[in-house]
Design a protein around this motif. Structure first.
Motif, PDB file in Angstrom:
ATOM      1  N   ILE A   1      -8.154  -6.007   0.667  1.00 49.82           N
ATOM      2  CA  ILE A   1      -8.573  -4.936   1.559  1.00 49.82           C
ATOM      3  C   ILE A   1      -8.590  -5.498   2.975  1.00 49.82           C
ATOM      4  CG2 ILE A   1     -11.044  -5.456   1.383  1.00 49.82           C
ATOM      5  CD1 ILE A   1     -11.552  -2.422   1.291  1.00 49.82           C
ATOM      6  N   ASP A   2      -8.276  -4.656   3.973  1.00 49.44           N
ATOM      7  CA  ASP A   2      -8.301  -5.170   5.337  1.00 49.44           C
ATOM      8  C   ASP A   2      -9.689  -4.971   5.943  1.00 49.44           C
ATOM      9  OD1 ASP A   2      -8.489  -2.541   6.419  1.00 49.44           O
ATOM     10  OD2 ASP A   2      -6.300  -2.348   6.476  1.00 49.44           O
ATOM     11  N   ALA A   3      -9.925  -5.635   7.079  1.00 48.69           N
ATOM     12  CA  ALA A   3     -11.259  -5.654   7.674  1.00 48.69           C
ATOM     13  C   ALA A   3     -11.731  -4.263   8.071  1.00 48.69           C
ATOM     14  CB  ALA A   3     -11.259  -6.585   8.886  1.00 48.69           C
ATOM     15  N   ASP A   4     -10.835  -3.439   8.612  1.00 50.65           N
ATOM     16  CA  ASP A   4     -11.224  -2.096   9.030  1.00 50.65           C
ATOM     17  C   ASP A   4     -11.673  -1.237   7.850  1.00 50.65           C
ATOM     18  OD1 ASP A   4     -10.624  -2.724  11.635  1.00 50.65           O
ATOM     19  OD2 ASP A   4      -8.617  -1.823  11.584  1.00 50.65           O
TER      20      ASP A   4
ATOM     21  N   ASN B   1       0.834  -1.198   0.000  1.00 49.09           N
ATOM     22  CA  ASN B   1       0.000   0.000   0.000  1.00 49.09           C
ATOM     23  C   ASN B   1       0.872   1.252   0.000  1.00 49.09           C
ATOM     24  OD1 ASN B   1      -2.658  -1.279   0.210  1.00 49.09           O
ATOM     25  ND2 ASN B   1      -1.937  -1.970   2.216  1.00 49.09           N
TER      26      ASN B   1
ATOM     27  N   GLY C   1      -7.466  -0.769  -0.225  1.00 50.35           N
ATOM     28  CA  GLY C   1      -6.572  -1.524   0.646  1.00 50.35           C
ATOM     29  C   GLY C   1      -6.753  -1.325   2.128  1.00 50.35           C
ATOM     30  N   THR C   2      -6.739  -0.076   2.599  1.00 52.95           N
ATOM     31  CA  THR C   2      -6.769   0.183   4.036  1.00 52.95           C
ATOM     32  C   THR C   2      -7.835   1.205   4.388  1.00 52.95           C
ATOM     33  OG1 THR C   2      -5.199   2.024   3.971  1.00 52.95           O
ATOM     34  CG2 THR C   2      -4.267  -0.208   4.096  1.00 52.95           C
TER      35      THR C   2
ATOM     36  N   PRO D   1      -7.227 -11.703  -0.728  1.00 52.02           N
ATOM     37  CA  PRO D   1      -7.790 -10.488  -0.141  1.00 52.02           C
ATOM     38  C   PRO D   1      -7.014  -9.243  -0.584  1.00 52.02           C
ATOM     39  CG  PRO D   1      -6.553 -11.719   1.500  1.00 52.02           C
ATOM     40  CD  PRO D   1      -6.637 -12.596   0.285  1.00 52.02           C
TER      41      PRO D   1
END
Length: 272
Positions: free
Chosen positions: A121-124, A57, A85-86, A119
């Protein structure tokens, strides 16, 4: 709509080193529609036909600098958003979008997983996308799996695309297009809007596994058509026809899943 001879469309997304999806697919689809494509790279991936081998990222300052460099000098007639992503990048992009002139359409493709199941993208970031980006979207284009994830735990196993779309409308976008390519049978995409009847866009499923980049391609085609002055239902209908042809023309590249053919219509016109 610009007075220039071509419309300007900005993609904010990740790079696909294999050229089948992400920024690379976006720019190809935009070129095929006769618009000038520009880019803000949010992440760099090591990616090919068999999967994603790495994701890096970009820092917020790099993303913001690219956006300001393009928008402040060149201007923009539509924006397409892909892999962010984030959560930090989602919030940053939302803040940047609020600085655009009023009326610039935004197409949000909520990319979560690659074609190979990796994946992206992160969960947040899911929460940030729901609360910060969906309210700014002219049209969001989740596939069935993404729509379920974004709609929340109560939507697990939901197969009714219109119902999912109307749940996501509550997050604030003007329109939601729930893509049905992951469902059984011929693919049907369902477009829902506020105070409008649901619209269905169907196609015959092509027996071709080389479909890498279809989501990026469809969203970019919608953005290009909006930049050229189409309304959302018309832009979606044209983009659906375009991506259907691109899927039919998808070709083997490498050992895994090859890309769609962004220039299928041009090849047909030139007979090459």
């Amino acid at each position: 709509m610009t007075d220039l001879p071509t419309a300007r469309v900005l993609t904010i997304a990740g790079s696909d080193s294999g050229g089948g999806a992400g920024i690379q697919a976006d720019l190809k689809a935009m070129l095929a529609h006769g618009v000038h494509g520009m880019s803000v790279v949010t992440a760099v991936t090591a990616q090919n036909s068999v999967g994603v081998q790495g994701v890096w990222n970009l820092p917020a300052a790099a993303v913001a600098a690219q956006f300001r460099s393009v928008v402040d000098d060149i201007g923009v007639d539509a924006v397409k958003i892909g892999m962010l992503g984030t959560a930090e990048t989602c919030v940053l992009v939302a803040e940047l979008l609020t600085t655009l002139p009023a009326g610039v359409p935004v197409v949000l493709d909520p990319v979560a997983v690659s074609k190979h199941g990796d994946p992206l993208i992160d969960a947040d970031a899911i929460g940030a996308m729901r609360t910060r980006l969906f309210p700014l979207a002219t049209v969001a284009t989740p596939n069935l799996d993404e729509a379920r994830t974004l709609a929340g735990p109560d939507a697990e196993g939901e197969t009714d695309q219109a119902r999912l779309g109307r749940t996501l409308l509550e997050l604030g976008p003007d329109w939601v297009l729930v893509k049905g390519g992951h469902a059984e049978g011929d693919p049907v995409d369902v477009l829902v809007g506020h105070d409008t009847a649901d619209q269905r866009f169907s196609a015959v499923r092509d027996d071709n596994r080389h479909t890498h980049g279809t989501g990026c391609t469809l969203a970019s085609a919608v953005a290009a058509r909006l930049a050229l002055g189409a309304d959302v239902p018309t832009a979606v209908a044209g983009a659906k026809a375009y991506v259907t042809g691109a899927i039919a023309g998808g070709f083997a590249l490498g050992a895994g899943i090859g890309p769609t053919d962004h220039l299928w219509d041009l090849r047909r016109a030139l007979r090459v």
